[in-house]
Design a protein around this motif. Structure first.
Motif, short mmCIF file in Angstrom:
data_model
loop_
_atom_site.label_atom_id
_atom_site.label_comp_id
_atom_site.label_asym_id
_atom_site.label_seq_id
_atom_site.Cartn_x
_atom_site.Cartn_y
_atom_site.Cartn_z
N LEU A 24 0.79 -1.32 -0.17
CA LEU A 24 -0.10 0.02 -0.08
C LEU A 24 0.92 1.39 0.19
O LEU A 24 0.72 2.36 -0.40
CB LEU A 24 -0.74 -0.40 1.22
CG LEU A 24 -2.12 -0.79 1.29
CD1 LEU A 24 -2.85 -0.95 2.29
CD2 LEU A 24 -3.06 -0.57 0.27
N LYS A 25 1.88 1.38 0.85
CA LYS A 25 3.06 2.41 0.44
C LYS A 25 3.49 3.04 -0.40
O LYS A 25 3.75 4.18 -0.55
CB LYS A 25 3.72 2.89 1.88
CG LYS A 25 3.51 2.72 3.09
CD LYS A 25 3.04 3.84 4.13
CE LYS A 25 3.77 4.63 4.28
NZ LYS A 25 3.82 6.03 4.61
N VAL A 26 3.79 1.74 -1.48
CA VAL A 26 4.55 2.37 -2.40
C VAL A 26 3.64 2.43 -3.33
O VAL A 26 4.09 2.68 -3.94
CB VAL A 26 5.46 0.40 -2.66
CG1 VAL A 26 6.25 0.13 -4.21
CG2 VAL A 26 6.56 -0.10 -1.67
N ARG A 27 2.28 1.18 -3.53
CA ARG A 27 1.04 1.52 -4.30
C ARG A 27 1.56 3.63 -4.27
O ARG A 27 1.13 4.08 -5.34
CB ARG A 27 -0.09 1.04 -4.07
CG ARG A 27 -1.32 1.35 -4.90
CD ARG A 27 -0.99 1.62 -6.48
NE ARG A 27 -2.07 1.67 -7.12
CZ ARG A 27 -3.26 1.95 -7.02
NH1 ARG A 27 -4.26 0.37 -6.30
NH2 ARG A 27 -4.17 1.82 -7.72
N LEU A 28 0.86 4.18 -2.89
CA LEU A 28 0.82 5.74 -2.93
C LEU A 28 2.09 6.33 -3.61
O LEU A 28 1.54 7.05 -4.16
CB LEU A 28 0.27 5.91 -0.76
CG LEU A 28 -0.57 5.55 -1.39
CD1 LEU A 28 -1.02 5.93 0.23
CD2 LEU A 28 -1.83 5.93 -1.85
N MET A 29 3.37 6.38 -3.22
CA MET A 29 4.48 6.03 -3.70
C MET A 29 4.34 6.15 -4.98
O MET A 29 5.10 7.49 -5.75
CB MET A 29 5.31 6.30 -3.05
CG MET A 29 5.84 6.31 -1.46
SD MET A 29 7.59 5.52 -0.79
CE MET A 29 6.85 4.52 -0.10
#
Length: 145
Positions: A76-81
């Motif tokens: 999820l964090k990588v998706r947002l970045m």
């Protein structure tokens, strides 16, 4: 749990393993999230950095049961970045899930740092006439006691 960290995050983002054009970007984002997890106290005692698809989840966690929460959190964090959704409602939903996972992961790791001492105070009597036990929680740290 021997699956590659990079490969599994790529799968969760909808990128095939063979497509390597964005690997450098994804590695940078994954390493940023691994640093965040390390600061939260999640994962190995030494900070972990991955350089390619050879790093596996067993390198990050040996036998933890919350590995799926960590995988979801990183994805999820990588998706947002890497590729944030255009819809603000979708972004808000992802951010709320990230907050919940951060709280749960932090709580799970913090609870392992507490020791519960039970002392049987057989001579201690409560106002209702029942014997009591005192339970003390001490924070486990090398420099605190």
């Amino acid at each position: 749990m021997s699956e590659s960290i990079l490969t599994s995050i790529k799968k969760l983002l909808g990128i095939t393993e063979e497509y390597t054009f964005f690997d450098a970007d994804l590695l940078m984002d994954i390493n940023s999230v691994l640093m965040i997890l390390h600061q939260m106290g999640v994962g190995p005692s030494e900070p972990m950095m991955i350089e390619d698809a050879s790093a596996t989840w067993s390198d990050f966690f040996d036998s933890k049961t919350d590995i799926n929460a960590v995988k979801t959190y990183i994805a999820l964090k990588v998706r947002l970045m890497f590729d944030p959704p255009q819809n603000s409602g979708h972004v808000n939903a992802i951010n709320e899930m990230i907050k919940e996972l951060e709280w749960r992961l932090y709580s799970a790791e913090s609870s392992e740092n507490f020791i519960v001492d039970e002392e049987d105070d057989s001579d201690a009597v409560s106002s209702s006439g029942l014997s009591t036990k005192s339970i003390r929680y001490r924070i486990w740290a090398d420099d605190v006691w």
